[in-house]
Write a protein that holds these residues in place. Sequence first.
Motif, PDB file in Angstrom:
ATOM      1  N   UNK A 257      52.649  40.474  47.987  1.00  0.00           N
ATOM      2  CA  UNK A 257      52.038  39.249  48.502  1.00  0.00           C
ATOM      3  C   UNK A 257      50.790  39.477  49.330  1.00  0.00           C
ATOM      4  N   UNK A 258      50.449  40.722  49.619  1.00  0.00           N
ATOM      5  CA  UNK A 258      49.308  40.971  50.493  1.00  0.00           C
ATOM      6  C   UNK A 258      47.992  40.473  49.874  1.00  0.00           C
ATOM      7  N   UNK A 259      47.916  40.485  48.554  1.00  0.00           N
ATOM      8  CA  UNK A 259      46.665  40.096  47.888  1.00  0.00           C
ATOM      9  C   UNK A 259      46.460  38.590  47.806  1.00  0.00           C
ATOM     10  N   UNK A 260      47.424  37.841  48.276  1.00  0.00           N
ATOM     11  CA  UNK A 260      47.292  36.385  48.350  1.00  0.00           C
ATOM     12  C   UNK A 260      46.885  35.799  46.994  1.00  0.00           C
ATOM     13  N   UNK A 261      45.908  34.885  47.045  1.00  0.00           N
ATOM     14  CA  UNK A 261      45.407  34.232  45.832  1.00  0.00           C
ATOM     15  C   UNK A 261      44.252  35.026  45.227  1.00  0.00           C
ATOM     16  N   UNK A 262      44.037  36.226  45.749  1.00  0.00           N
ATOM     17  CA  UNK A 262      42.905  37.039  45.280  1.00  0.00           C
ATOM     18  C   UNK A 262      43.383  38.222  44.439  1.00  0.00           C
ATOM     19  N   UNK A 263      44.493  38.040  43.735  1.00  0.00           N
ATOM     20  CA  UNK A 263      45.067  39.167  42.986  1.00  0.00           C
ATOM     21  C   UNK A 263      44.197  39.574  41.807  1.00  0.00           C
ATOM     22  N   UNK A 264      43.486  38.618  41.233  1.00  0.00           N
ATOM     23  CA  UNK A 264      42.668  38.906  40.057  1.00  0.00           C
ATOM     24  C   UNK A 264      43.482  39.691  39.020  1.00  0.00           C
ATOM     25  N   UNK A 265      44.635  39.157  38.724  1.00  0.00           N
ATOM     26  CA  UNK A 265      45.557  39.849  37.807  1.00  0.00           C
ATOM     27  C   UNK A 265      44.949  39.930  36.406  1.00  0.00           C
ATOM     28  N   UNK A 266      45.325  40.949  35.643  1.00  0.00           N
ATOM     29  CA  UNK A 266      44.782  41.096  34.289  1.00  0.00           C
ATOM     30  C   UNK A 266      44.981  39.828  33.462  1.00  0.00           C
ATOM     31  N   UNK A 267      43.949  39.436  32.771  1.00  0.00           N
ATOM     32  CA  UNK A 267      44.039  38.261  31.906  1.00  0.00           C
ATOM     33  C   UNK A 267      44.691  38.671  30.597  1.00  0.00           C
TER      34      UNK A 267
ATOM     35  N   UNK B   9      53.915  41.490  55.737  1.00  0.00           N
ATOM     36  CA  UNK B   9      53.133  42.101  54.662  1.00  0.00           C
ATOM     37  C   UNK B   9      52.407  41.064  53.799  1.00  0.00           C
ATOM     38  N   UNK B  10      53.050  39.921  53.641  1.00  0.00           N
ATOM     39  CA  UNK B  10      52.410  38.856  52.849  1.00  0.00           C
ATOM     40  C   UNK B  10      51.625  37.903  53.742  1.00  0.00           C
ATOM     41  N   UNK B  11      51.359  38.282  54.965  1.00  0.00           N
ATOM     42  CA  UNK B  11      50.565  37.555  55.963  1.00  0.00           C
ATOM     43  C   UNK B  11      51.282  36.364  56.598  1.00  0.00           C
ATOM     44  N   UNK B  12      52.064  35.630  55.802  1.00  0.00           N
ATOM     45  CA  UNK B  12      52.561  34.334  56.270  1.00  0.00           C
ATOM     46  C   UNK B  12      54.094  34.248  56.317  1.00  0.00           C
ATOM     47  N   UNK B  13      54.779  35.373  56.077  1.00  0.00           N
ATOM     48  CA  UNK B  13      56.239  35.335  56.146  1.00  0.00           C
ATOM     49  C   UNK B  13      56.828  34.434  55.071  1.00  0.00           C
ATOM     50  N   UNK B  14      56.541  34.732  53.832  1.00  0.00           N
ATOM     51  CA  UNK B  14      57.032  33.894  52.734  1.00  0.00           C
ATOM     52  C   UNK B  14      55.836  33.430  51.922  1.00  0.00           C
ATOM     53  N   UNK B  15      55.902  33.684  50.617  1.00  0.00           N
ATOM     54  CA  UNK B  15      54.707  33.466  49.797  1.00  0.00           C
ATOM     55  C   UNK B  15      54.296  31.999  49.744  1.00  0.00           C
TER      56      UNK B  15
END
Length: 704
Positions: A13-23, A453-459
């Motif tokens: 979860x650390x990458x938040x909405x910026x994961x840029x996961x493989x398309x 680790x995910x910044x906000x304690x729950x995604x």
Amino acid sequence: MALAANVATAENGHDLWLRNAPLDSGPRNATAMFATGLVIGSTSPTLDVAVHEVVHAIANMTGKQIPYRNIVKMDGAIVIGTTRSLPMIAKLNLPLASVGKDGYVIRSVRINGYNTTVIAGNTDIGVLYGTYAWIRRVAMRSSLNSLKIVEAPSLQLRILNHWDNIDGTIERGYAGNSIWDWWTLPDVKRQKYVDYARANASIGINGTVLNNVNADAAMLSTEYLNKVAALANTFRPYGIKVYLSVRFSSPMELGGLSTADPLDLAVAKWWQFKAAQIYRKIPDFGGFLVKANSEGQPGPQDYHRTHADGANMLAAALKPHGGIVMWRAFVYARRSKDRVGQAYDEFLSLDGKFSSNVILQVKNGPLDFQPREPFHPLFGAMQNTPLMMEFQITKEYLGFSTHVAYLGTLWQEVLRSDTGLGNKTYTVADRLSRPTSKGITGIAGVANIGTAQDWTGGVFNQANWYAFGRFSWCPNANARNIAREWAALTFNADTRFVDPVVDRIMMPSREFVVDYTGPLGLTHQMNTGHHYGPGPWIGDPAASIASSRYYSKADSGGIGFDRTSNGSKTIEQYRPRARHMYGDKSALDSRYLLWFHHVPWSLKLAGGRTVWDELVFRYDRGVSGVTRMKQVWSGLQPFVDADRFHEVTSYFTVQKREAQWWRDASVAFFQSQSHLPLPAGHAPPTHDIEWYKSIKVSHVPGTE
Ligand code: BDP
């Protein structure tokens, strides 16, 4: 059919909405076509970030490294810059004049006979915002063809408020400790400070107040200012300005003066000296946030001066340096007859009396970040003073970090409320972005970020940070669209995932919390102090001390707080259109009924049920809503990596148990007042009222 081929094995979860996961292959090929090279001109720290973001996003999403060039000589080039950094941008006739300092233009343009995508702004930060917007489109698999995007934020200040203390604890923080490691600053500059700035910049946030509004004077000491300066340096390329909460009595605590009277010359001088010192260290320092004469904090009223006297004195110290004062309208002293009326009573007569670099920061509702409140009447009342919104992203009153409650719907409800200004609908969002006189505009959100680790304690709490940023950019944004973006970016863009997670979990989630904690306009029924769990029995309906019973006024005769002209009259703080809407209880939206009216239990509501039956019905609706969210989530396993899937599942287990606790304790208490039988089909609470009263929770996080 292969389900969700792109599910990563584990994510923290650390990458938040910026994961840029493989398309997956379709969009992957399309994106590769639209990003064959990067054309840039001269650089700067901010433009470097933009370039780095594009290169890395494309590499992560398509596996392709894109080369840099300084001229366009192929289809699919991405051209990034301002008219200064890249003169060819000036020749393209882009509508840059309309996007101001922070806006951007993204256009599909033919240059030298080649098809390109241009990401341009008037400033480097505008370019960076445009870059994040383009990457978001790629990650969401939106079309990259024929782009014609022109965007500018409606509000100037888009700020997070951290309620972080110097000792590392966070007031009302449920995601661990403060991410500011004051002890090792200014020497140790941690990667998380960069990651933090990046995440905020990616959603348009441009400021951060580093410390708690219940401020410690030590924050202004030379030692701490050096630490603040180190953070400011780290955030600068991302366009994030630093602000500080200040304690009004700092001239006494730090400066050894015998008074903090704003009209005392020595006091004013002390602040001027302090401001000059700050700006020597941090030339682009944003300014001060002040909580004064509220909940025991010092302020100008200690010297029989007004809020304007206090704010203007600080504003004068900051003005030569370009700084501002955000003065909070959240004033709460126990003496008020109806607590929700106090801010209006104290501030209305000061309308127009604040200096031009002061903005009043007003909470969304007149009480205190409750799951549902009507909008704050000051938004309709004060016309000659800049007003900024204060939302609470951290879920102090909505189940902490373990309950899923998407706050986009709450914020949308407030922002779209009609203030009653003018002849036709004039919403809170209009009031924020179109100040009647020219002045500062802005919005603040009390952060939910910590060392988790995910910044906000729950995604799912990340969605509220994301939504705050998107609303701060565009207060007229749509909560559902924001949720769709967030879900696609954070988990999986497959509509078989996005549709249910948005429509069956996120969008109804906040209403379920309202239902199981305080339906029909009931408010503040939580336990005192830590605000965790139900406590509807606390206090005394007749006393003026704010407590659950003071707010519910439940007794054998009925329930609800009479704020009409027959009661506390605070309804009169609204302009006529809003006053009529809230005042007519037969026409009134039942969501606000008990906020404004004291009604008999037997009153029949529009839907046909009595108030008592409806109350019980809604408590149960909240509980069954949580059960349903949990079920929907369990069906989404194929689309989510295992770690995040299981963590969310366990949070739902907690939420379900606690929703039931809330419902049972509340129904047991209100039944002890109404003395009425439960409507048919509704189960009695598992235990009697004394059992619920006896529950004591200790070591609750985030408590002062
Ligand atoms: C209340 C919080 C308290 C804050 C206060 C504020 O319980 O911790 O200090 O708001 O906004 O909701 O100043």
